[in-house]
Design a protein around this motif. Structure first.
Motif, PDB file in Angstrom:
ATOM      1  N   THR A 148       0.818  -1.217   0.000  1.00 24.39           N
ATOM      2  CA  THR A 148       0.000   0.000   0.000  1.00 24.39           C
ATOM      3  C   THR A 148       0.850   1.265   0.000  1.00 24.39           C
ATOM      4  O   THR A 148       0.310   2.366  -0.096  1.00 24.39           O
ATOM      5  CB  THR A 148      -0.882   0.063   1.263  1.00 24.39           C
ATOM      6  N   GLY A 149       2.169   1.113   0.162  1.00 20.39           N
ATOM      7  CA  GLY A 149       3.019   2.301   0.235  1.00 20.39           C
ATOM      8  C   GLY A 149       2.914   3.019   1.572  1.00 20.39           C
ATOM      9  O   GLY A 149       3.463   4.102   1.744  1.00 20.39           O
ATOM     10  N   MET A 150       2.204   2.403   2.533  1.00 19.38           N
ATOM     11  CA  MET A 150       2.174   3.022   3.859  1.00 19.38           C
ATOM     12  C   MET A 150       3.521   2.784   4.522  1.00 19.38           C
ATOM     13  O   MET A 150       4.298   1.920   4.124  1.00 19.38           O
ATOM     14  CB  MET A 150       1.046   2.414   4.701  1.00 19.38           C
ATOM     15  N   ASN A 151       3.764   3.555   5.555  1.00 17.51           N
ATOM     16  CA  ASN A 151       5.066   3.463   6.192  1.00 17.51           C
ATOM     17  C   ASN A 151       4.883   3.195   7.683  1.00 17.51           C
ATOM     18  O   ASN A 151       5.245   3.996   8.523  1.00 17.51           O
ATOM     19  CB  ASN A 151       5.821   4.783   5.940  1.00 17.51           C
ATOM     20  N   LEU A 152       4.310   2.011   7.983  1.00 24.41           N
ATOM     21  CA  LEU A 152       4.058   1.670   9.381  1.00 24.41           C
ATOM     22  C   LEU A 152       5.312   1.055   9.983  1.00 24.41           C
ATOM     23  O   LEU A 152       6.100   0.430   9.279  1.00 24.41           O
ATOM     24  CB  LEU A 152       2.903   0.664   9.466  1.00 24.41           C
ATOM     25  N   MET A 153       5.505   1.250  11.279  1.00 23.78           N
ATOM     26  CA  MET A 153       6.661   0.652  11.959  1.00 23.78           C
ATOM     27  C   MET A 153       6.538  -0.869  11.901  1.00 23.78           C
ATOM     28  O   MET A 153       5.487  -1.420  12.267  1.00 23.78           O
ATOM     29  CB  MET A 153       6.702   1.127  13.422  1.00 23.78           C
ATOM     30  N   GLU A 154       7.572  -1.550  11.448  1.00 28.51           N
ATOM     31  CA  GLU A 154       7.434  -3.000  11.225  1.00 28.51           C
ATOM     32  C   GLU A 154       7.634  -3.771  12.509  1.00 28.51           C
ATOM     33  O   GLU A 154       8.644  -4.429  12.740  1.00 28.51           O
ATOM     34  CB  GLU A 154       8.360  -3.433  10.085  1.00 28.51           C
ATOM     35  N   ARG A 155       6.651  -3.664  13.324  1.00 30.44           N
ATOM     36  CA  ARG A 155       6.609  -4.290  14.640  1.00 30.44           C
ATOM     37  C   ARG A 155       5.206  -4.834  14.847  1.00 30.44           C
ATOM     38  O   ARG A 155       4.285  -4.420  14.166  1.00 30.44           O
ATOM     39  CB  ARG A 155       6.865  -3.229  15.719  1.00 30.44           C
ATOM     40  N   PRO A 156       5.039  -5.732  15.822  1.00 26.72           N
ATOM     41  CA  PRO A 156       3.662  -6.153  16.133  1.00 26.72           C
ATOM     42  C   PRO A 156       2.807  -4.920  16.447  1.00 26.72           C
ATOM     43  O   PRO A 156       3.249  -4.028  17.174  1.00 26.72           O
ATOM     44  CB  PRO A 156       3.847  -7.025  17.379  1.00 26.72           C
ATOM     45  N   THR A 157       1.630  -4.884  15.854  1.00 26.49           N
ATOM     46  CA  THR A 157       0.863  -3.632  15.854  1.00 26.49           C
ATOM     47  C   THR A 157      -0.605  -3.871  16.177  1.00 26.49           C
ATOM     48  O   THR A 157      -1.183  -4.885  15.761  1.00 26.49           O
ATOM     49  CB  THR A 157       0.972  -2.981  14.457  1.00 26.49           C
ATOM     50  N   LEU A 158      -1.186  -2.923  16.894  1.00 22.68           N
ATOM     51  CA  LEU A 158      -2.641  -2.939  17.089  1.00 22.68           C
ATOM     52  C   LEU A 158      -3.279  -1.845  16.257  1.00 22.68           C
ATOM     53  O   LEU A 158      -2.789  -0.717  16.231  1.00 22.68           O
ATOM     54  CB  LEU A 158      -3.003  -2.695  18.564  1.00 22.68           C
ATOM     55  N   PHE A 159      -4.352  -2.193  15.543  1.00 23.40           N
ATOM     56  CA  PHE A 159      -5.234  -1.198  14.933  1.00 23.40           C
ATOM     57  C   PHE A 159      -6.442  -1.083  15.879  1.00 23.40           C
ATOM     58  O   PHE A 159      -7.117  -2.070  16.132  1.00 23.40           O
ATOM     59  CB  PHE A 159      -5.762  -1.659  13.570  1.00 23.40           C
ATOM     60  N   ILE A 160      -6.687   0.123  16.339  1.00 17.12           N
ATOM     61  CA  ILE A 160      -7.783   0.311  17.296  1.00 17.12           C
ATOM     62  C   ILE A 160      -8.747   1.347  16.741  1.00 17.12           C
ATOM     63  O   ILE A 160      -8.316   2.349  16.182  1.00 17.12           O
ATOM     64  CB  ILE A 160      -7.259   0.804  18.665  1.00 17.12           C
ATOM     65  N   GLU A 161     -10.040   1.088  16.909  1.00 15.02           N
ATOM     66  CA  GLU A 161     -11.014   2.087  16.468  1.00 15.02           C
ATOM     67  C   GLU A 161     -12.072   2.287  17.552  1.00 15.02           C
ATOM     68  O   GLU A 161     -12.450   1.345  18.232  1.00 15.02           O
ATOM     69  CB  GLU A 161     -11.696   1.628  15.179  1.00 15.02           C
ATOM     70  N   TYR A 162     -12.502   3.527  17.694  1.00 14.21           N
ATOM     71  CA  TYR A 162     -13.612   3.829  18.607  1.00 14.21           C
ATOM     72  C   TYR A 162     -14.722   4.545  17.858  1.00 14.21           C
ATOM     73  O   TYR A 162     -14.461   5.336  16.951  1.00 14.21           O
ATOM     74  CB  TYR A 162     -13.137   4.712  19.770  1.00 14.21           C
ATOM     75  N   HIS A 163     -15.941   4.263  18.256  1.00 13.47           N
ATOM     76  CA  HIS A 163     -17.106   4.997  17.762  1.00 13.47           C
ATOM     77  C   HIS A 163     -17.743   5.695  18.950  1.00 13.47           C
ATOM     78  O   HIS A 163     -17.859   5.094  20.018  1.00 13.47           O
ATOM     79  CB  HIS A 163     -18.152   4.043  17.166  1.00 13.47           C
ATOM     80  N   GLY A 164     -18.137   6.927  18.781  1.00 11.65           N
ATOM     81  CA  GLY A 164     -18.743   7.611  19.922  1.00 11.65           C
ATOM     82  C   GLY A 164     -19.557   8.811  19.507  1.00 11.65           C
ATOM     83  O   GLY A 164     -19.557   9.207  18.344  1.00 11.65           O
ATOM     84  N   PRO A 165     -20.245   9.388  20.498  1.00 11.12           N
ATOM     85  CA  PRO A 165     -21.164  10.488  20.205  1.00 11.12           C
ATOM     86  C   PRO A 165     -20.475  11.837  20.007  1.00 11.12           C
ATOM     87  O   PRO A 165     -21.044  12.718  19.390  1.00 11.12           O
ATOM     88  CB  PRO A 165     -22.071  10.532  21.441  1.00 11.12           C
ATOM     89  N   SER A 166     -19.263  12.015  20.535  1.00 16.84           N
ATOM     90  CA  SER A 166     -18.632  13.336  20.416  1.00 16.84           C
ATOM     91  C   SER A 166     -17.113  13.207  20.381  1.00 16.84           C
ATOM     92  O   SER A 166     -16.549  12.215  20.848  1.00 16.84           O
ATOM     93  CB  SER A 166     -19.027  14.220  21.601  1.00 16.84           C
TER      94      SER A 166
END
Lengths: 461, 457
Positions: free
Chosen positions: A267-285
């Motif tokens: 993808t051409g992204m440049n993420l640190m090549e380490r074990p990684t968490l993708f985290i997402e939150y949904h909320g009202p504000s």
């Protein structure tokens, strides 16, 4: 079971239930319906049919049941355990032409859809109404396939698997009878719960022809974070802390170094090549999500995170999650000479660091290629092995490791399959996981489908 | 009837003093919240799953009914021995076996009282959301059997949403475990969901694995008054559309309010025709925002007055009053028929209008209250118990249920079918669906010894 091979009379009859241009015995069509995204070998059906409505499906099943012709329902063919392969020949009923969204009731947060609807298409249509259907297994999965396999995805940690988002089903039984079960009301304690029995039964109990889905309001605000860790174990520990804290993430995905490196390359992204968490939150504000992110940052820091990047915009977040969804594909493309096996165990969340450590150790010791990525938030571990096509040694080692990881997961109170289903590949673990309750599952199968015509060769050995 | 030789064998299976046969002792086990009465032949208090298995083997040989019983607070007659037989009083299965604060999972025996369990997990900073109004009397096992709902269904769902796995004794005497202890799992058929809500007709539960949540940090309770009943009903939809999902959103009409007026200390504005009781929970910040949002929506929808509960005592008072509504109905009239209908949420105004029509047409008071946020209304048809009024009551029920089905709803949201709604099953389910359910019953219980006479006519 003894099944009948299609003869000319059967072909004429089946054609009559559909239409000449919605019935095929052509080799290329059969080949297209002989393989899903698993390692299981091609299994050619004898014919493929594309029904347009419930009564056609009913006629097809009634006839097939009388004639003992196996019937396997087909959605997008994106399953990972050979779930829709015609192990015993017979016909494939392809639902791609039953793909209408019949009704959207915004006020009730409900939609009625046919099984061939692709969930991503549905969500595109719902977006401007501020609604969405939450389960997101990736690929071009159809609603019918998702119901059959009780699919889940990155958002399951917050919104539940497909099962939690189904209110009502129309089902054609093996003998062609049509039943409707469930209600448009938000709850019911009326009669036995047939919806949950059918959902996740992998097309072995009945065929779904219409579903009423529970929709959710699009959250007012999203926010995502990417967090790198020195080891998979420390990332696993952070996952456990986040879930325990009650922060209610909308996605919590763990990817090992190999996965990140693949994503960077593709993808051409440049993420640190380490074990990684993708985290997402949904909320009202925004203020609320900001507060939640801050707590998350602290929890990750106490698990030795190396880098915590939050506040990323909508575009970058979409890019991250689409790369996560395409990861399976990327792995396949990266090993063109290989076949793949996806372990899909799930364990209680406290045992998550342990199963990850065990899996990683086994992979290193065995010297095989495997990627660890998972819906960590619900304790679901994917271990995707790549083994060279004709290399017996590769596959011997992979199978041994897979068996040990699954047994370990079951011994930790877990399951052989968190979301892919039993299909062909996990039948061997059913007795170990279920003990004597497996007999009662078989009895239910016999009751619903005494002639064994519905998707034979799945779930049970 | 249980044959004498079978009674003698029963005494050998269970511990001494665990079998009641004297008519006076049996009386308590002949009824439940429906106030109907069916005498059992005997009552047994088993202590282990193995004892229950042996009792089943005996029942299959001697053909007598087994009726499992929890707190006896059921509203559809699920625990009533309609064909006599042996009541299996689960009282001795009353232990909380394990609360796993790491995995947010608990394992309990079926006779744990719902409220006891709620308090226990809350003391550990956790939360078990299902909250039937009968929480102080009902058991977790009974809640599972009926798939009980309660006041928090709107945001948190019903009992079935929290059951991860079960240990059960099947009518054939086999003991099996179903489900998982993980947050997800798709290996094989979902036997857990099949047994949840099966009203004690497929299996006797001996242990339950439940999912827990972290306890919400804060909550705010509101009481909102309306002069026009339909305005209250419409406000319910407006709140949800405003993207606030309250934990609780309860509706009471004028007669329901009258029933519990003496329990409420704060003033109720004149000409109040309906009340909404609303509770939001979550983090401090979210709760404050949500409460303000709810206030705005209520006022712009036409509420006459909005009141934020000022103290913990006032909150308790509100919920205590709400829980008393059902029993207090009998202060107005000697008899009532309780219905438990659910419609899609935005059809509640239609349903309420229809109740008014029915009340006029049949000259019977029909108060309604309940979990409006779920679209679930408890409709009570009040009667003087004369044959004529009873007959009119039955006519109301039939018309009401038909309308509910036409609106896309269900004839019971959380009480179960039991015996009180068995004659209406065919309004909701087609003959093939009912046949299939009966066949499932036949697979699990070929001799129909477990809780016969329920759900199916």
């Amino acid at each position: 079971m003894d099944y009948k091979r299609l003869d000319n009379h059967d072909i004429e009859m089946l054609k009559g239930f559909t239409a000449p241009d919605r019935f095929s015995t052509g080799e290329s069509v059969k080949t297209l319906h002989s393989k899903d995204q698993s390692r299981h070998v091609c299994m050619l059906p004898e014919a493929v049919l594309w029904p347009l409505n419930e009564s056609e499906v009913s006629n097809i099943l009634k006839y097939s049941n009388e004639q003992r012709i196996p019937v396997t329902a087909w959605g997008a063919g994106s399953s990972l355990e050979g779930n829709p392969l015609s192990v015993c020949g017979g016909i494939v009923v392809d639902f791609t032409m039953m793909n209408r969204v019949l009704d959207v009731r915004e006020e009730d947060f409900q939609a009625d859809v046919e099984p061939g609807v692709i969930y991503k298409e549905l969500n595109k249509r719902l977006r401007h109404k501020g609604l969405f259907f939450a389960p997101d297994p990736g690929a071009d999965a159809t609603i019918g396939g998702m119901i059959a396999n009780n699919s889940s995805g990155t958002r399951t940690v917050k919104y539940g698997a497909t099962r939690a988002n189904i209110l009502k089903l129309s089902i054609v039984l093996a003998n062609g009878e049509i039943i409707r079960t469930g209600t448009r009301a938000s709850k019911t304690s009326s009669g036995y719960d047939l919806i949950n029995l059918i959902t996740g039964s992998e097309g072995t109990l009945g065929v779904v022809t219409c579903a009423t889905l529970r929709l959710r309001g699009l959250p007012a605000e999203f926010s995502a974070a990417v967090v790198s860790f020195p080891s998979v174990e420390s990332a696993g520990k952070a996952v456990f802390e986040i879930i325990r804290s009650g922060l209610d993430p909308a996605a919590l995905e763990l990817l090992d170094r190999g996965c990140i490196s693949l994503i960077n390359r593709n993808t051409g992204m440049n993420l640190m090549e380490r074990p990684t968490l993708f985290i997402e939150y949904h909320g009202p504000s925004i203020s609320y999500i900001g507060e939640v992110m801050e707590v998350t940052r602290e929890l990750c820091a106490s698990s030795n995170s190396l880098d915590f990047r939050s506040g990323i915009g909508r575009d970058e977040r979409d890019k991250l999650f689409s790369s996560r969804h395409r990861l399976g594909e990327m792995i396949v493309q990266n090993h063109t000479d290989c076949l793949f096996l996806s372990a899909d165990t799930a364990v209680p969340i406290s045992a998550y660091p342990e199963i990850i450590a065990m899996a990683r150790e086994e992979v290193e010791k065995g010297g095989v290629t495997a990627y660890i990525f998972s819906h960590a938030g619900d304790g679901n571990l994917h271990l995707k092995f790549a083994g060279r096509k004709d290399n017996r040694d590769d596959w011997r080692v992979i199978n041994e490791i897979n068996n040990r990881v699954v047994s370990k997961a079951i011994s930790l109170g877990g399951t052989a399959t968190g979301e892919h289903g039993v299909g062909i590949g996990k039948r061997a673990f059913m007795a170990e996981e279920h003990g004597n309750s497996l007999i009662w599952m078989k009895k239910i199968k016999e009751l619903f489908d005494p002639n064994g015509i519905l998707n034979p060769g799945k779930i049970f050995l | 009837m249980i044959p004498n030789n079978a009674l003698a064998e029963l005494k050998k299976i269970i511990a001494p003093g665990s079998l009641l046969t004297g008519p006076a002792d049996l009386e308590e086990y002949a009824t439940d919240s429906t106030k109907m009465r069916f005498m059992p032949d005997a009552v047994a208090f088993p202590s282990t799953g193995e004892e229950i298995a042996q009792i089943f083997r005996l029942a299959n040989r001697e053909y007598f009914p087994i009726i499992p019983r929890g707190g006896g607070s059921g509203k559809s007659g699920g625990a009533l021995p309609v064909k006599g037989g042996l009541v299996l009083a689960m009282d001795r299965f009353n232990r909380i076996l394990h609360i796993d604060t790491e995995n947010l999972i608990a394992r309990v025996e079926p006779f744990v009282i719902t409220e006891t369990f709620q308090n226990e997990v809350e003391s550990l900073g956790l939360f078990y959301p299902p909250d039937p109004a009968s929480a102080d009397a009902s058991t977790i096992g009974g809640n599972v059997a009926e798939c009980a709902g309660g006041l928090r269904g709107l945001k948190y769902g019903v009992t079935g949403d929290y059951v991860l796995g079960l240990t059960v004794v099947l009518p054939t005497g086999e003991i099996i475990k179903t489900g998982v202890e993980t947050m997800k799992g798709v290996a094989g058929y979902d036997l857990t969901s099949l047994i949840v809500g099966s009203e004690g007709t497929l299996a006797v539960i001996t242990s339950i694995t439940l999912k827990l949540l972290p306890r919400p940090e804060a909550k705010k309770t509101m009481i909102v008054f309306f002069r026009v009943i339909e305005t209250a009903a419409r406000t319910v939809s407006n709140i949800i559309r405003g993207k606030v999902i309250p934990a609780t959103l309860e509706f009471l009409d004028r007669m329901s309010i009258e029933c519990v007026r003496s329990h409420i200390k704060f003033p109720i504005p004149d000409e109040t025709e309906a009340i909404l009781l609303i509770e939001v929970d979550g983090s401090e910040m979210v709760v404050a925002d949500d409460a303000e949002q709810v206030r705005k929506i209520c006022m712009s929808s036409g509420a006459t007055e909005f009141r934020l509960a000022a103290s913990k005592d006032e909150v308790e008072e509100i919920w205590e009053a709400r829980r008393k509504v059902s029993d207090s109905m009998l202060d107005l009239k000697p008899g009532k028929i309780s219905e438990d209908v659910v419609v899609p949420r935005n059809r509640i105004p239609d349903l309420i209008r229809f109740l008014e029509e029915l009340s006029k047409k049949y000259c019977l008071p029909i108060p309604a209250y309940g979990h409006a946020g779920d679209g679930n209304l408890h409709v009570n048809i009040l009667l003087d118990n004369t044959p004529d009024e009873k007959k009119r009551g039955e006519m109301v029920v039939r018309e009401l249920l038909q309308r509910v089905i036409d609106l896309g709803g269900t004839i019971t949201g959380e009480h179960g079918i039991g015996i009180t709604k068995a004659m209406y099953m065919d309004m909701e389910f087609s003959p093939p669906a009912i046949t299939l359910m009966k066949q499932i019953k036949g697979v699990f219980d070929p001799n129909n010894v477990l809780n016969p006479g329920k759900i199916f006519l």
